[in-house]
Scaffold this motif. Structure first.
Motif, PDB file in Angstrom:
ATOM      1  N   GLU A 102     -13.477 -13.464  10.107  1.00 55.82           N
ATOM      2  CA  GLU A 102     -14.758 -12.795   9.853  1.00 55.82           C
ATOM      3  C   GLU A 102     -14.930 -11.576  10.762  1.00 55.82           C
ATOM      4  O   GLU A 102     -14.816 -11.669  11.984  1.00 55.82           O
ATOM      5  N   GLY A 103     -15.166 -10.419  10.150  1.00 54.57           N
ATOM      6  CA  GLY A 103     -15.328  -9.183  10.904  1.00 54.57           C
ATOM      7  C   GLY A 103     -14.012  -8.528  11.279  1.00 54.57           C
ATOM      8  O   GLY A 103     -13.993  -7.444  11.879  1.00 54.57           O
ATOM      9  N   GLY A 104     -12.900  -9.173  10.931  1.00 56.61           N
ATOM     10  CA  GLY A 104     -11.592  -8.625  11.266  1.00 56.61           C
ATOM     11  C   GLY A 104     -11.129  -7.573  10.264  1.00 56.61           C
ATOM     12  O   GLY A 104     -11.666  -7.457   9.166  1.00 56.61           O
ATOM     13  N   LYS A 105     -10.102  -6.835  10.637  1.00 59.49           N
ATOM     14  CA  LYS A 105      -9.581  -5.761   9.800  1.00 59.49           C
ATOM     15  C   LYS A 105      -8.404  -6.206   8.937  1.00 59.49           C
ATOM     16  O   LYS A 105      -7.896  -5.444   8.131  1.00 59.49           O
ATOM     17  N   GLY A 106      -7.962  -7.447   9.117  1.00 58.13           N
ATOM     18  CA  GLY A 106      -6.776  -7.912   8.422  1.00 58.13           C
ATOM     19  C   GLY A 106      -7.029  -8.318   6.986  1.00 58.13           C
ATOM     20  O   GLY A 106      -8.148  -8.642   6.588  1.00 58.13           O
ATOM     21  N   ASP A 107      -5.962  -8.322   6.208  1.00 58.12           N
ATOM     22  CA  ASP A 107      -5.974  -8.622   4.782  1.00 58.12           C
ATOM     23  C   ASP A 107      -5.220  -9.927   4.571  1.00 58.12           C
ATOM     24  O   ASP A 107      -4.152 -10.141   5.150  1.00 58.12           O
ATOM     25  N   ILE A 108      -5.741 -10.809   3.728  1.00 52.35           N
ATOM     26  CA  ILE A 108      -5.089 -12.095   3.495  1.00 52.35           C
ATOM     27  C   ILE A 108      -3.720 -11.937   2.825  1.00 52.35           C
ATOM     28  O   ILE A 108      -2.886 -12.839   2.883  1.00 52.35           O
ATOM     29  N   ASP A 109      -3.474 -10.786   2.218  1.00 56.11           N
ATOM     30  CA  ASP A 109      -2.177 -10.527   1.592  1.00 56.11           C
ATOM     31  C   ASP A 109      -1.225  -9.774   2.514  1.00 56.11           C
ATOM     32  O   ASP A 109      -0.219  -9.218   2.068  1.00 56.11           O
ATOM     33  N   SER A 110      -1.529  -9.755   3.807  1.00 52.55           N
ATOM     34  CA  SER A 110      -0.644  -9.188   4.821  1.00 52.55           C
ATOM     35  C   SER A 110       0.116 -10.342   5.469  1.00 52.55           C
ATOM     36  O   SER A 110      -0.480 -11.353   5.842  1.00 52.55           O
ATOM     37  N   TYR A 111       1.433 -10.192   5.597  1.00 51.43           N
ATOM     38  CA  TYR A 111       2.267 -11.302   6.059  1.00 51.43           C
ATOM     39  C   TYR A 111       3.031 -10.975   7.336  1.00 51.43           C
ATOM     40  O   TYR A 111       3.393  -9.828   7.582  1.00 51.43           O
ATOM     41  N   VAL A 112       3.280 -12.008   8.118  1.00 42.61           N
ATOM     42  CA  VAL A 112       4.230 -11.951   9.216  1.00 42.61           C
ATOM     43  C   VAL A 112       5.561 -12.442   8.668  1.00 42.61           C
ATOM     44  O   VAL A 112       5.619 -13.459   7.978  1.00 42.61           O
ATOM     45  N   GLY A 113       6.603 -11.734   8.956  1.00 42.54           N
ATOM     46  CA  GLY A 113       7.901 -12.139   8.441  1.00 42.54           C
ATOM     47  C   GLY A 113       8.961 -11.106   8.729  1.00 42.54           C
ATOM     48  O   GLY A 113       8.891 -10.383   9.715  1.00 42.54           O
ATOM     49  N   GLY A 114       9.917 -11.029   7.848  1.00 37.39           N
ATOM     50  CA  GLY A 114      10.958 -10.048   8.046  1.00 37.39           C
ATOM     51  C   GLY A 114      12.089 -10.206   7.053  1.00 37.39           C
ATOM     52  O   GLY A 114      12.362 -11.308   6.574  1.00 37.39           O
ATOM     53  N   PRO A 115      12.725  -9.102   6.754  1.00 39.21           N
ATOM     54  CA  PRO A 115      13.892  -9.171   5.887  1.00 39.21           C
ATOM     55  C   PRO A 115      15.076  -9.763   6.624  1.00 39.21           C
ATOM     56  O   PRO A 115      15.144  -9.724   7.850  1.00 39.21           O
TER      57      PRO A 115
END
Length: 435
Positions: free
Chosen positions: A310-323
């Motif tokens: 709540e109040g954050g700038k992040g998007d639920i479709d943003s992921y931590v990961g890597g190729p």
């Protein structure tokens, strides 16, 4: 996500290494790339999926090569195949004498950087179809706005959960962080371990921190701190560390988590002794196709995206990961155009075959309307098609020395030996010292 040069993770010894024997090959190779005795154009490729130890990947590549040669009868793809560590050593030797294969395998970010600095990989922007790749996957293979390899594999990190445990306590998969905290509190009150975590390995805890940093400050906060356009003492990054501390204080994680390896911690989830487990998609076969895992357990496992703050700038479709690995074309190749054409074909075909044939998620977007896939794979792939960002694992973005500081500080933060402000200050000092 802006493309940038990632700091060097591995100080690659380009000069040196041992000449290795016993390398397997699917066909005899010519001394130089170019024309074979039959006047076909020879493209030499090295990869790291031997038929014995990596049969699924070997078969995919072998079938793609056969199909390509059938469609392009004037081209002869000649392969040399080695195991992972032998491959790395052979590449060192070949790079030292400017004799890299026309097409080869590379890892992202810090591993790739010395080859780019040494002008050994050719840019591939002329064959990149950016809209076919999951958002963010090309960034880790890019330096100064140029793409030097095309990624094949991809891992993201969802939160797996036991649907039966959630149902027992009238819980649902959370979409917001407040809902997530309610899940944690409810499970703690009922005497159930909410989350299993093997933080002896350190990178496991880093993923929790990274997601909180992303959801609170957006992906730019952490990325900018690492690439030095920002600071690790950014208030959003301090706040993320504070949320980690709060989770620990709530009893969210399995007892003794800092002394457990990831494999040990995973056992708590697999044995239904913990309700949630945040881990990369390389775990998917355990919950879908693995013959070694009971069907009854597989049916109990679901996953959810890391919740929004709540109040954050992040998007639920943003992921931590890597190729995972990607394909490069040598700058010194005498058949560069043919090599690029083959790489473009291989990446596209790999995307069509890898999930069904090897259980490997590709870096390209996948059409899930065709094929016999487990529903969890379909859901993950559909989510990836809508991804807005992929933030590469923090320790992979950092140099080896700074990454070690980061991982040690992650363990100290989770263990209460470092306060949130001490955590961010120590990390900032380590990054700033490399300027």
């Amino acid at each position: 996500m802006k493309k940038k040069a990632f700091p060097t993770l591995i100080s690659l010894a380009l000069m040196g290494g041992l000449i290795l024997g016993g390398c397997s090959s699917s066909s005899s190779t010519s001394e130089d790339s170019g024309k074979s005795s039959s006047d076909k154009t020879v493209v030499k490729m090295m990869h790291l999926w031997p038929e014995g130890s990596s049969n699924a990947q070997y078969t995919i590549v072998d079938n793609i090569i056969k199909a390509y040669e059938k469609e392009n009868p004037d081209v002869d793809i000649q392969t040399e195949i080695l195991g992972n560590e032998q491959y790395k050593e052979k590449v060192k030797v070949l790079s030292a004498s400017n004799e890299l294969p026309d097409v080869g395998i590379t890892w992202a970010a810090g591993y790739m950087q010395p080859f780019v600095d040494g002008n050994m990989f050719t840019p591939l922007d002329d064959i990149v179809q950016k809209d076919k790749f999951v958002a963010g996957t090309l960034d880790a293979f890019s330096v100064d706005e140029k793409t030097y390899a095309l990624p094949l594999e991809l891992n993201i990190t969802p939160v797996y959960y036991n649907k039966e445990i959630f149902k027992k306590y009238n819980l649902k998969a959370p979409e917001t962080y407040d809902e997530f905290l309610n899940v944690v509190d409810t499970l703690v009150d009922k005497g159930v371990t909410p989350i299993t975590l093997g933080n002896k390995d350190r990178w496991t805890g880093s993923m929790w921190y990274m997601y909180l940093a992303d959801r609170i400050g957006g992906p730019e906060a952490l990325n900018n701190a690492i690439n030095r356009t920002g600071s690790f003492e950014d208030p959003a990054l301090v706040k993320a560390a504070e949320e980690v501390t709060k989770l620990v204080d709530k009893g969210a994680f399995v007892k003794g988590f800092n002394g457990l390896s990831n494999d040990e911690a995973k056992g708590y989830f697999m044995n239904e002794q913990a309700a949630m487990y945040l881990m990369a998609t390389w775990e998917l076969p355990n919950y879908t196709t693995s013959p070694d895992v009971a069907k009854e357990f597989k049916e109990k496992v679901g996953y959810f995206k890391f919740p929004t703050y709540e109040g954050g700038k992040g998007d639920i479709d943003s992921y931590v990961g890597g190729p995972g690995v990607g394909l490069f074309v040598s700058e010194q190749s005498k058949v560069k155009d043919e090599a690029k054409a083959f790489v473009s074909y291989l990446v596209e075909e790999w995307g069509k075959r890898s999930v069904v044939d090897a259980g490997v998620i590709p870096a390209t977007k996948v059409d899930t309307s065709n094929g016999d896939l487990d529903q969890m794979y379909i859901d993950i792939l559909n989510d990836l098609g809508k991804a807005t960002n992929l933030t590469l694992y923090a320790d992979v973005q950092m140099s080896a020395g700074v990454a070690d500081v980061h991982l040690n500080q992650i363990q100290a933060l989770f263990g209460g030996q470092s306060t949130p402000k001490e955590f961010t200050k120590t990390q900032e000092e380590a990054l700033a010292s490399e300027k």
